[in-house]
Design a protein around this motif. Structure first.
Motif, mmCIF file in Angstrom:
data_model
loop_
_atom_site.group_PDB
_atom_site.id
_atom_site.type_symbol
_atom_site.label_atom_id
_atom_site.label_comp_id
_atom_site.label_asym_id
_atom_site.label_seq_id
_atom_site.Cartn_x
_atom_site.Cartn_y
_atom_site.Cartn_z
ATOM 1 N N ALA A 14 26.665 29.056 -5.869
ATOM 2 C CA ALA A 14 27.039 30.470 -5.858
ATOM 3 C C ALA A 14 27.776 30.791 -4.558
ATOM 4 O O ALA A 14 27.515 30.171 -3.522
ATOM 5 C CB ALA A 14 25.794 31.336 -5.979
ATOM 6 N N ILE A 42 16.816 29.487 -12.191
ATOM 7 C CA ILE A 42 16.582 30.926 -12.161
ATOM 8 C C ILE A 42 16.064 31.368 -13.528
ATOM 9 O O ILE A 42 16.221 30.655 -14.526
ATOM 10 C CB ILE A 42 17.872 31.707 -11.830
ATOM 11 N N GLU A 64 24.221 36.797 -13.299
ATOM 12 C CA GLU A 64 24.320 37.338 -11.945
ATOM 13 C C GLU A 64 23.221 36.714 -11.085
ATOM 14 O O GLU A 64 22.035 36.831 -11.397
ATOM 15 C CB GLU A 64 24.158 38.862 -11.974
ATOM 16 N N VAL A 65 23.621 36.039 -9.981
ATOM 17 C CA VAL A 65 22.645 35.353 -9.131
ATOM 18 C C VAL A 65 22.843 35.756 -7.667
ATOM 19 O O VAL A 65 23.885 36.301 -7.283
ATOM 20 C CB VAL A 65 22.768 33.815 -9.265
ATOM 21 N N ARG A 66 21.850 35.491 -6.840
ATOM 22 C CA ARG A 66 21.930 35.787 -5.413
ATOM 23 C C ARG A 66 22.965 34.894 -4.723
ATOM 24 O O ARG A 66 23.179 33.753 -5.146
ATOM 25 C CB ARG A 66 20.560 35.587 -4.764
ATOM 26 N N ASP A 120 20.495 41.963 -19.787
ATOM 27 C CA ASP A 120 19.464 42.606 -18.972
ATOM 28 C C ASP A 120 18.109 42.504 -19.672
ATOM 29 O O ASP A 120 18.044 42.399 -20.905
ATOM 30 C CB ASP A 120 19.801 44.080 -18.746
ATOM 31 N N GLU A 130 23.260 41.015 1.409
ATOM 32 C CA GLU A 130 22.942 39.805 0.664
ATOM 33 C C GLU A 130 21.840 40.060 -0.346
ATOM 34 O O GLU A 130 21.846 39.513 -1.461
ATOM 35 C CB GLU A 130 22.510 38.697 1.622
ATOM 36 N N LYS A 131 20.874 40.929 0.023
ATOM 37 C CA LYS A 131 19.767 41.209 -0.891
ATOM 38 C C LYS A 131 20.217 41.981 -2.120
ATOM 39 O O LYS A 131 19.591 41.882 -3.176
ATOM 40 C CB LYS A 131 18.688 42.005 -0.146
ATOM 41 N N LYS A 132 21.303 42.745 -1.977
ATOM 42 C CA LYS A 132 21.775 43.566 -3.096
ATOM 43 C C LYS A 132 22.883 42.898 -3.894
ATOM 44 O O LYS A 132 23.043 43.180 -5.084
ATOM 45 C CB LYS A 132 22.287 44.905 -2.558
ATOM 46 N N THR A 133 23.656 42.023 -3.254
ATOM 47 C CA THR A 133 24.833 41.434 -3.903
ATOM 48 C C THR A 133 24.430 40.372 -4.921
ATOM 49 O O THR A 133 23.502 39.601 -4.698
ATOM 50 C CB THR A 133 25.766 40.809 -2.861
ATOM 51 N N ARG A 134 25.132 40.382 -6.027
ATOM 52 C CA ARG A 134 24.951 39.348 -7.045
ATOM 53 C C ARG A 134 26.327 38.856 -7.473
ATOM 54 O O ARG A 134 27.281 39.632 -7.533
ATOM 55 C CB ARG A 134 24.193 39.891 -8.263
ATOM 56 N N TYR A 135 26.417 37.530 -7.758
ATOM 57 C CA TYR A 135 27.676 36.939 -8.194
ATOM 58 C C TYR A 135 27.498 36.329 -9.586
ATOM 59 O O TYR A 135 26.457 35.727 -9.888
ATOM 60 C CB TYR A 135 28.121 35.841 -7.229
#
Length: 207
Positions: A88, A134, A123-125, A146, A99-104
């Motif tokens: 990722a 995951i 969507e992952v960290r 979701d 970083e805690k909020k962002t997902r890719y």
């Protein structure tokens, strides 16, 4: 120009200075003032009576809708373990709030309940290396999605729609009051113009 009737200049609207002026007996009070006061009071009472009812009815309908939606989601989605097929991205600073909020979105691989291997995007960290495992939710078609709505989400959305319904009633009442005020104001101006057209010539100096 001499001999012409001067334009009418109506008195200022007392609404900005005395809300109860229209309901008190006085020589300047017009029938339209009384009508406007009672219409405003009636609309206020109507909004206070209808808004809570609308909020309860709409909120309850929304609650049942989202409960049905959550029930369908639980039947058509399931949680499974997936493996990242590549690293990722690491764009956010490690350990930061971003970083805690962002997902890719990253391609992941998982095994369906039928035992077939599928790939999808999840969507992952940031910074997760390839082959990391995951938990994801997938649909019956094998697409990442979701998780089903929680009780808290259902309650929150139901309350939100109820609040919107109450606000809608209040805005409707305000719009009806504004239209009424405008119509009565135009009626007052027309009556004033007519009265002035009859009275003004007696105040005009003949040439």
């Amino acid at each position: 120009m001499a001999g012409e009737t001067p334009s009418a200049q109506p008195p200022p609207d007392p609404s900005a200075h005395a809300v109860l002026w229209r309901l008190r007996r006085n020589g300047l009070r017009r029938r339209t003032d009384v009508l406007r006061a009672w219409i405003g009071l009636g609309l206020l009472l109507a909004v206070l009576a209808v808004a809570p009812v609308a909020a309860v009815l709409v909120g309850d309908a929304a609650l049942r809708h989202y409960e049905d939606t959550a029930r369908h989601q639980r039947l058509t989605r399931h949680e499974t373990t997936a493996t990242l097929t590549r690293d990722a991205p690491r764009h956010p600073e490690p350990g930061s709030d971003e970083e805690k909020k962002t997902r890719y979105p990253v391609e992941v691989r998982f095994t369906t309940r039928e035992g077939r291997t599928r790939t999808t995007r999840a969507e992952v960290r940031p910074g997760l290396p390839a082959d990391s495992e995951i938990s994801i939710w997938v649909t019956v078609d094998g697409d990442a999605t979701d998780p089903p709505l929680t009780r808290e989400q259902i309650r929150s959305r139901g309350m939100g729609w109820g609040l919107l319904a109450a606000i809608g009633v209040a805005l409707t009442g305000a719009a009806a009051h504004a239209v009424t005020v405008l119509a009565l104001h135009r009626r007052n101006l027309a009556a004033w113009d007519a009265a002035w057209a009859e009275t003004a010539p007696r105040w005009t100096t003949p040439t």
